[in-house]
Write a protein that holds these residues in place. Structure first.
Motif, PDB file in Angstrom:
ATOM      1  N   VAL A  33       0.836 -32.816  -2.224  1.00 44.03           N
ATOM      2  CA  VAL A  33       1.642 -34.024  -2.385  1.00 44.03           C
ATOM      3  C   VAL A  33       3.059 -33.609  -2.767  1.00 44.03           C
ATOM      4  O   VAL A  33       3.259 -32.833  -3.703  1.00 44.03           O
ATOM      5  CB  VAL A  33       1.040 -34.942  -3.471  1.00 44.03           C
ATOM      6  N   ARG A  34       4.008 -34.145  -2.028  1.00 44.48           N
ATOM      7  CA  ARG A  34       5.424 -33.907  -2.331  1.00 44.48           C
ATOM      8  C   ARG A  34       6.130 -35.267  -2.328  1.00 44.48           C
ATOM      9  O   ARG A  34       5.990 -36.026  -1.366  1.00 44.48           O
ATOM     10  CB  ARG A  34       6.065 -32.977  -1.304  1.00 44.48           C
ATOM     11  N   GLU A  35       6.851 -35.534  -3.379  1.00 45.37           N
ATOM     12  CA  GLU A  35       7.604 -36.793  -3.516  1.00 45.37           C
ATOM     13  C   GLU A  35       6.713 -38.002  -3.238  1.00 45.37           C
ATOM     14  O   GLU A  35       7.056 -38.887  -2.453  1.00 45.37           O
ATOM     15  CB  GLU A  35       8.829 -36.782  -2.609  1.00 45.37           C
ATOM     16  N   ASP A  36       5.524 -38.008  -3.836  1.00 46.79           N
ATOM     17  CA  ASP A  36       4.565 -39.113  -3.743  1.00 46.79           C
ATOM     18  C   ASP A  36       3.981 -39.326  -2.347  1.00 46.79           C
ATOM     19  O   ASP A  36       3.432 -40.380  -2.054  1.00 46.79           O
ATOM     20  CB  ASP A  36       5.180 -40.435  -4.238  1.00 46.79           C
ATOM     21  N   GLU A  37       4.100 -38.347  -1.478  1.00 44.14           N
ATOM     22  CA  GLU A  37       3.545 -38.437  -0.121  1.00 44.14           C
ATOM     23  C   GLU A  37       2.637 -37.248   0.150  1.00 44.14           C
ATOM     24  O   GLU A  37       2.947 -36.112  -0.237  1.00 44.14           O
ATOM     25  CB  GLU A  37       4.664 -38.437   0.932  1.00 44.14           C
TER      26      GLU A  37
ATOM     27  N   THR B  14       1.573 -34.392   2.258  1.00 45.22           N
ATOM     28  CA  THR B  14       2.292 -33.629   3.281  1.00 45.22           C
ATOM     29  C   THR B  14       1.415 -32.609   3.997  1.00 45.22           C
ATOM     30  O   THR B  14       1.803 -32.096   5.047  1.00 45.22           O
ATOM     31  CB  THR B  14       3.490 -32.892   2.665  1.00 45.22           C
TER      32      THR B  14
END
Length: 66
Positions: free
Chosen positions: A47-51, A53
């Motif tokens: 998860v990166r920046e709430d997404e 990936t």
């Protein structure tokens, strides 16, 4: 009597766990012949920046030794 060997493989995909699983089997089949099955041991995501990936799978791949 067949002899079956098991290897553990890690793979990833930006699309899905299913795609990561297909990638693992495809890559393993380049050096391992007679693959009979794959068992998903674990799944995870990055998860990166709430997404989400990246999808990751840990597989046990079984193949027949001839």
């Amino acid at each position: 009597m067949a002899i079956i060997k098991v290897i553990e493989v890690l793979a990833n995909s930006e699309k899905s766990w299913e795609d990561a699983t297909k990638n693992a089997v495809k890559q393993a089949s380049k050096s391992v012949k007679n693959i009979k099955s794959a068992y998903i041991v674990d799944q995870s995501v990055v998860v990166r920046e709430d997404e989400v990936t990246e999808f990751r799978v840990n597989l046990k791949i079984s193949f027949e030794v001839k």
